[in-house]
Design an enzyme around this catalytic site. Structure first.
Site, short mmCIF file in Angstrom:
data_model
loop_
_atom_site.label_atom_id
_atom_site.label_comp_id
_atom_site.label_asym_id
_atom_site.label_seq_id
_atom_site.Cartn_x
_atom_site.Cartn_y
_atom_site.Cartn_z
N ASP A 61 0.83 -1.20 0.00
CA ASP A 61 0.00 0.00 0.00
C ASP A 61 0.87 1.25 0.00
O ASP A 61 0.60 2.22 -0.71
CB ASP A 61 -0.89 0.03 1.25
CG ASP A 61 -1.94 -1.06 1.26
OD1 ASP A 61 -1.91 -1.91 0.35
OD2 ASP A 61 -2.77 -1.07 2.17
N GLU A 427 -6.88 4.21 -0.82
CA GLU A 427 -6.70 4.95 0.43
C GLU A 427 -6.23 6.37 0.12
O GLU A 427 -5.32 6.57 -0.68
CB GLU A 427 -5.66 4.25 1.32
CG GLU A 427 -6.11 2.90 1.82
CD GLU A 427 -5.09 2.22 2.69
OE1 GLU A 427 -5.44 1.24 3.36
OE2 GLU A 427 -3.91 2.66 2.70
N SER A 453 -5.87 5.32 4.76
CA SER A 453 -4.80 4.58 5.40
C SER A 453 -4.96 4.71 6.90
O SER A 453 -5.50 5.71 7.40
CB SER A 453 -3.45 5.16 4.98
OG SER A 453 -2.43 4.75 5.86
#
Length: 542
Positions: A61, A427, A453
């Site tokens: 991520d 995110e 996030s």
């Protein structure tokens, strides 16, 4: 075919124990998991099983954040769950250990564990140690880098300081250092009873983590002997324990999405309203990043989450009779836990909380008829009314934030980033970090049908449902519209007459899909609303 991979004749009479490893050199969160998998393998073998290691995919991520690649992040949760289910089911394994480090590893593994319902234990790869710069007393982590970007763009820090932060923030193996999504979900899994005591609060590079892996391998064999299955453990009480611990730790909003998805796999009825119900009685106690001061490694040093869980149990906020993978109840596993040392400032006492109720606030209203998730610690205030600045992608919003087009009083609206519309529900760490880096954290709000996030903080609302792509009210917002976020009334509203919204809806046209082939297209076609966990096996036509 099993002889060449290490089986001996006597091994065929032993239970076959899979070791599902999320090892990869894609990300520091997972770069050490191959070593941990080997230790779990040895633990299973020593306990009388025969272990077989296999890998799943993982993505980063942090590396993909703010790019088109981030659309694959939530998709990876489904791929991980599907791949573990596929291997364990195909090979007829009697039980397994899942070893994961990054955000989607944990919910993906737990979803597979629930579907298969064979003895299983989850092992968390552990938290990273803080980064540091010589002569600088700050503890750095990944969010330090994201917040340094707008600070650098705003000429608050030099090129040299920016480069130093960037190169030193991540010192080695382990998951992101604050109470971000990885540490949040690891804590939730332990509270669910699906990992061994302390698994969620150990440094990635430590003897404690090695011992955790060895004992996990043995624990699966013991579960086989005791006849304990995951669905005996992951009950409604267990999910309530997980929600309680996530709230007390001031954990990531992603926990809402993932716990809904895991509960769906367990056939346990869990809804957004359960988070509201639990949130009214559970306080925020931990002063951890991103909204607090401390890193996970500092919490590890004073005893991890077990003393907190003991405090919650003694106060009647945890179900002590919930079963765990140890074969003992939650209360039994906490029986001999000592409280935190005197003088520590990381976890507050129950009578002096950071916030009396949950920071995870479920909002409804004419912008979120199916619900939205806000992260309100109280530091941002409890209500915000401002004028909409509308963007149809994260990139467009970030550009305007960085070039100073966003000013105090704005509500940044980022839409078409939901599970179907993205697709993949990216995110919004880059925009939220940019807002904080610009010093606008208390003066600008951000709402989105995407998600955040665990490192995001500020006045932010995500998971808005129905999402814009399917015609949710977020699709009807225009620049300059007045929007109110009220955490006390739990409302998210567009301040327009119903007749005007009806007129706009009549004129609205659905956008064309961004992907028509491949995994993102398949995901967009199958995924449900974020309010249902964004799962892909709920409304199947069979």
């Amino acid at each position: 075919m099993l002889y060449p991979v290490g089986f001996k004749p006597e091994d065929f009479s032993k239970p076959m124990i899979g070791i599902a490893s999320n090892w990869s050199m894609v990300t520091p969160c997972n770069m050490h998991l191959d070593q941990l998998a080997r230790i779990a393998e040895a633990g299973a073998n020593e306990a009388g099983g025969k272990a077989i290691i296999f890998d799943t995919i993982t993505v980063s991520d942090g590396i993909s954040m703010g790019t088109e690649g981030m659309k694959y992040s939530l998709v990876s949760r489904e791929v991980i769950a599907d791949s573990i289910e596929t291997v364990v089911g195909c090979m007829g394994m009697d039980g397994f250990v899942a070893v994961g480090g990054c955000d989607k590893n944990m919910p993906g593994a737990l979803m597979a564990i629930a579907r298969l319902n064979r003895p299983a234990v989850f092992v968390y790869g552990g938290t990273i140690l803080p980064g540091c710069i010589s002569g600088d007393g700050r503890n750095l982590d990944i969010v330090s880098v994201f917040e340094a970007i707008p600070a650098h763009a705003n000429h608050k820090i030099s090129d040299q300081e920016f480069q130093a932060i960037e190169s030193c923030a991540i010192p080695g193996p382990g998951s992101c250092a604050g109470m971000y999504t990885a540490n949040t979900m690891a804590s939730a899994v332990e509270a669910l009873g699906m990992s061994l005591p302390n698994s969620s609060a150990q440094n990635a590079v430590s003897e404690a983590k090695k011992d955790d892996c060895r004992r996990a391998g043995a624990a699966v064999v013991n579960m086989l002997k005791l006849g304990i299955r995951p669905l005996d453990i992951m009950t409604k009480k267990a999910f309530e324990n997980a929600i309680t611990v996530v709230i007390a730790l001031c954990g990531s909003t992603n926990a809402v999405l993932h716990l809904l998805a895991i509960a769906h796999a367990c056939k346990v009825r869990l809804t957004l309203d359960d988070f509201t119900r639990m949130g009214k009685r559970v306080p925020v106690l931990a002063d951890l990043k991103p909204s607090g001061k401390h890193l996970m490694s500092e919490l590890v040093a004073i005893g991890g989450i077990r003393p907190l869980m003991k405090t919650l149990l003694d106060a009647g906020l945890l179900h002590g009779d919930a079963l765990t993978v140890t074969g003992e109840t939650m209360a039994e596993t906490l029986r001999d836990v000592k409280l935190y040392p005197a003088g520590q400032s990381i976890v507050r006492p129950l009578n002096d909380p950071i916030k009396k109720e949950s920071h995870l606030v479920i909002l409804y209203g004419n912008l979120a008829s199916e619900g939205a998730v806000a992260k309100i610690t109280g530091k941002e205030g409890l209500s915000f009314t401002g004028r909409a600045r509308v963007f149809n992608s994260e990139e467009a919003a970030l550009k305007s934030i960085l070039d100073d087009s966003i000013i105090a009083g704005d509500v940044v609206v980022i839409r078409f980033e939901g599970p179907k519309g993205g697709p993949g529900m990216r995110e919004m760490l880059a925009p939220t970090s940019a807002i904080m880096g610009k010093g606008l954290g208390k003066e600008v709000a951000l709402i989105t049908d995407g998600r955040f996030s665990g490192g995001s903080h500020g006045f932010v609302v995500g998971h808005i449902t129905p999402e814009a792509y399917v015609g949710g009210p977020l699709a009807l917002v225009r620049n300059g519209d007045s929007i109110t976020i009220d955490a006390e009334k739990r409302q998210l509203n567009l301040n327009l007459p119903a007749a005007e919204l009806k007129r706009r809806r009549k004129a609205w046209k659905a956008p064309k899909p961004r992907y028509t082939r491949g995994v993102l297209a398949k995901y967009a076609g199958a995924v449900t609303s974020a309010s249902l966990g964004a799962v892909t096996d709920l409304n199947l036509t069979l």
